[in-house]
Structure formats: C-alpha cells, structure tokens
Design a protein around this motif. Structure first.
Motif, PDB file in Angstrom:
ATOM      1  N   UNK A 125      -0.038 -28.429 -24.988  1.00 22.06           N
ATOM      2  CA  UNK A 125      -1.114 -29.382 -25.163  1.00 22.06           C
ATOM      3  C   UNK A 125      -0.833 -30.791 -24.691  1.00 22.06           C
ATOM      4  N   UNK A 126       0.429 -31.100 -24.372  1.00 24.02           N
ATOM      5  CA  UNK A 126       0.759 -32.435 -23.876  1.00 24.02           C
ATOM      6  C   UNK A 126       0.217 -32.569 -22.447  1.00 24.02           C
ATOM      7  N   UNK A 127      -0.436 -33.664 -22.177  1.00 25.59           N
ATOM      8  CA  UNK A 127      -0.981 -33.926 -20.841  1.00 25.59           C
ATOM      9  C   UNK A 127       0.144 -34.391 -19.928  1.00 25.59           C
ATOM     10  N   UNK A 128       0.130 -33.918 -18.689  1.00 28.02           N
ATOM     11  CA  UNK A 128       1.144 -34.359 -17.730  1.00 28.02           C
ATOM     12  C   UNK A 128       0.548 -34.435 -16.332  1.00 28.02           C
ATOM     13  N   UNK A 129       1.135 -35.316 -15.550  1.00 23.82           N
ATOM     14  CA  UNK A 129       0.719 -35.471 -14.162  1.00 23.82           C
ATOM     15  C   UNK A 129       1.737 -34.819 -13.253  1.00 23.82           C
ATOM     16  N   UNK A 130       1.539 -35.014 -11.973  1.00 23.26           N
ATOM     17  CA  UNK A 130       2.489 -34.496 -10.987  1.00 23.26           C
ATOM     18  C   UNK A 130       3.799 -35.278 -11.097  1.00 23.26           C
ATOM     19  N   UNK A 131       4.864 -34.679 -10.575  1.00 23.28           N
ATOM     20  CA  UNK A 131       6.141 -35.374 -10.474  1.00 23.28           C
ATOM     21  C   UNK A 131       6.103 -36.206  -9.194  1.00 23.28           C
ATOM     22  N   UNK A 132       6.586 -37.431  -9.269  1.00 29.31           N
ATOM     23  CA  UNK A 132       6.624 -38.324  -8.112  1.00 29.31           C
ATOM     24  C   UNK A 132       8.072 -38.526  -7.667  1.00 29.31           C
ATOM     25  N   UNK A 133       8.480 -37.858  -6.583  1.00 28.03           N
ATOM     26  CA  UNK A 133       9.853 -38.005  -6.096  1.00 28.03           C
ATOM     27  C   UNK A 133      10.112 -39.411  -5.552  1.00 28.03           C
ATOM     28  N   UNK A 134      11.338 -39.898  -5.727  1.00 28.07           N
ATOM     29  CA  UNK A 134      11.739 -41.164  -5.120  1.00 28.07           C
ATOM     30  C   UNK A 134      12.309 -40.932  -3.724  1.00 28.07           C
ATOM     31  N   UNK A 135      12.819 -39.730  -3.481  1.00 32.81           N
ATOM     32  CA  UNK A 135      13.323 -39.352  -2.164  1.00 32.81           C
ATOM     33  C   UNK A 135      12.205 -38.654  -1.392  1.00 32.81           C
ATOM     34  N   UNK A 136      12.446 -38.351  -0.133  1.00 28.57           N
ATOM     35  CA  UNK A 136      11.420 -37.713   0.704  1.00 28.57           C
ATOM     36  C   UNK A 136      11.016 -36.332   0.202  1.00 28.57           C
ATOM     37  N   UNK A 137      11.996 -35.564  -0.308  1.00 23.37           N
ATOM     38  CA  UNK A 137      11.725 -34.202  -0.787  1.00 23.37           C
ATOM     39  C   UNK A 137      12.367 -34.002  -2.150  1.00 23.37           C
ATOM     40  N   UNK A 138      11.729 -33.141  -2.938  1.00 22.28           N
ATOM     41  CA  UNK A 138      12.209 -32.888  -4.290  1.00 22.28           C
ATOM     42  C   UNK A 138      11.971 -31.421  -4.610  1.00 22.28           C
ATOM     43  N   UNK A 139      12.985 -30.751  -5.126  1.00 24.93           N
ATOM     44  CA  UNK A 139      12.849 -29.354  -5.515  1.00 24.93           C
ATOM     45  C   UNK A 139      13.252 -29.174  -6.965  1.00 24.93           C
TER      46      UNK A 139
END
Length: 174
Positions: A125-139
């Motif tokens: 039930x917790x609302x969350x947004x997308x993850x925002x990487x600080x580097x060019x790519x994030x896995x």
C-alpha cells in the motif's frame, strides 16, 4: 498542475520505517550470524495469493521529475541494486486500501538516496515512484509477485498495480 521540490534525504532504517524496511551492509547492530558467511541484516518479504518472483530490471538516467506514483496491495516489493548506483527512490505513505481515490498528499512525498550496497522493501500500500539513477544506467533485482509483474504490462484501475497522477509535478533536488 502544481509543482513541488523534494530534497533527497539519507536512507536510514529510522527515516524509511513508515514506508518499509532497509537492508544494510552495516546496520549498526551485532551480526545475526558471525561465522562465514556473516549475516549482517535481514528484512521481511511477503506475497498474497500468488507466486513470488525475481525480475531483472534496467533503467536509464532521466530528468528528476515525476507526477505519478503507484502502490501494490498484494505484495511487499524488494529492490536490490546490482550496478549503476547510487540512485534516488521516492515514496509516500500508504492510504486507505479500500478507497481507490485515496491519494497521498504532495507534502507527504519523500525522496531518499539509495546507495548501491543497500536494498529496501516497500510495505503493502505504500506509494512509490520510479527509481532515478544518478549514473547513465542502473540495474536491480525486483522481488515481487508474478501476477503483479504481469499486470504492470497493462495496469487495471482497481488491480494490484494502481498508478495515479498526484496532480503535482515533483522535482527532486540533491
């Protein structure tokens, strides 16, 4: 549409407690298991009426702005960074699960800095947004529910992947 700047906070167990659990390399407590392999920390994960699964997820760096968030009522979701960290995560408190129009207030939305050696689980039930990487790519590995993954391909208004526009453009400030 309104706009709001969110300042990124340090991700700690205490600060994130209203939203879920943080799994840390050094949580500041005695080892759970001191013999190799050492166990430093643990966190819960659960799934309702379905199969748990792990998904390998990829993201590219993008502008630090968003207006939509999502929640899941049938699964806690775990996020385990693999490469490309650190990154920014956004969350807001859970709202009434029985009310499809119950949204978090703009002032309740928080942003945290996720280090590459830290993982987290979001409560149901917790609302969350997308993850925002600080580097060019994030896995990362996403621990979730198979049916939730399938539903994310075409979310239902009243399904387990509930995506809502909060009518505010949030801009993240480091």
């Amino acid at each position: 549409m309104k706009s709001k700047i969110i300042k990124v906070q340090t991700l700690t167990k205490e600060a994130f407690a209203p939203f879920g659990h943080v799994l840390m390399l050094n949580p500041g407590q005695p080892l759970i298991k001191p013999d190799p392999p050492q166990f430093t920390d643990r966190m819960p994960f659960s799934v309702d009426d379905g199969e748990a699964e792990f998904v390998y997820a990829l993201l590219e760096r993008r502008e630090f702005k968003f207006s939509s968030m999502e929640r899941h009522l049938k699964v806690t979701q775990g996020f385990f960074p693999l490469y490309g960290g650190p990154a920014i995560i956004t969350v807001a408190p859970a709202t009434d699960a029985n009310d499809l129009e119950s949204l978090p207030s703009a002032n309740s939305v928080k942003a945290f800095l996720l280090e590459s050696y830290t993982a987290f689980v979001i409560n149901r039930g917790v609302w969350h947004g997308m993850i925002f990487p600080l580097e060019e790519n994030f896995g990362y590995i996403l621990a979730t529910r198979q049916q939730t993954t399938d539903e994310s391909l075409s979310p239902l208004y009243d399904g387990d992947v509930q995506i809502r526009n909060l009518e505010t453009t949030f801009e993240i400030m480091l």
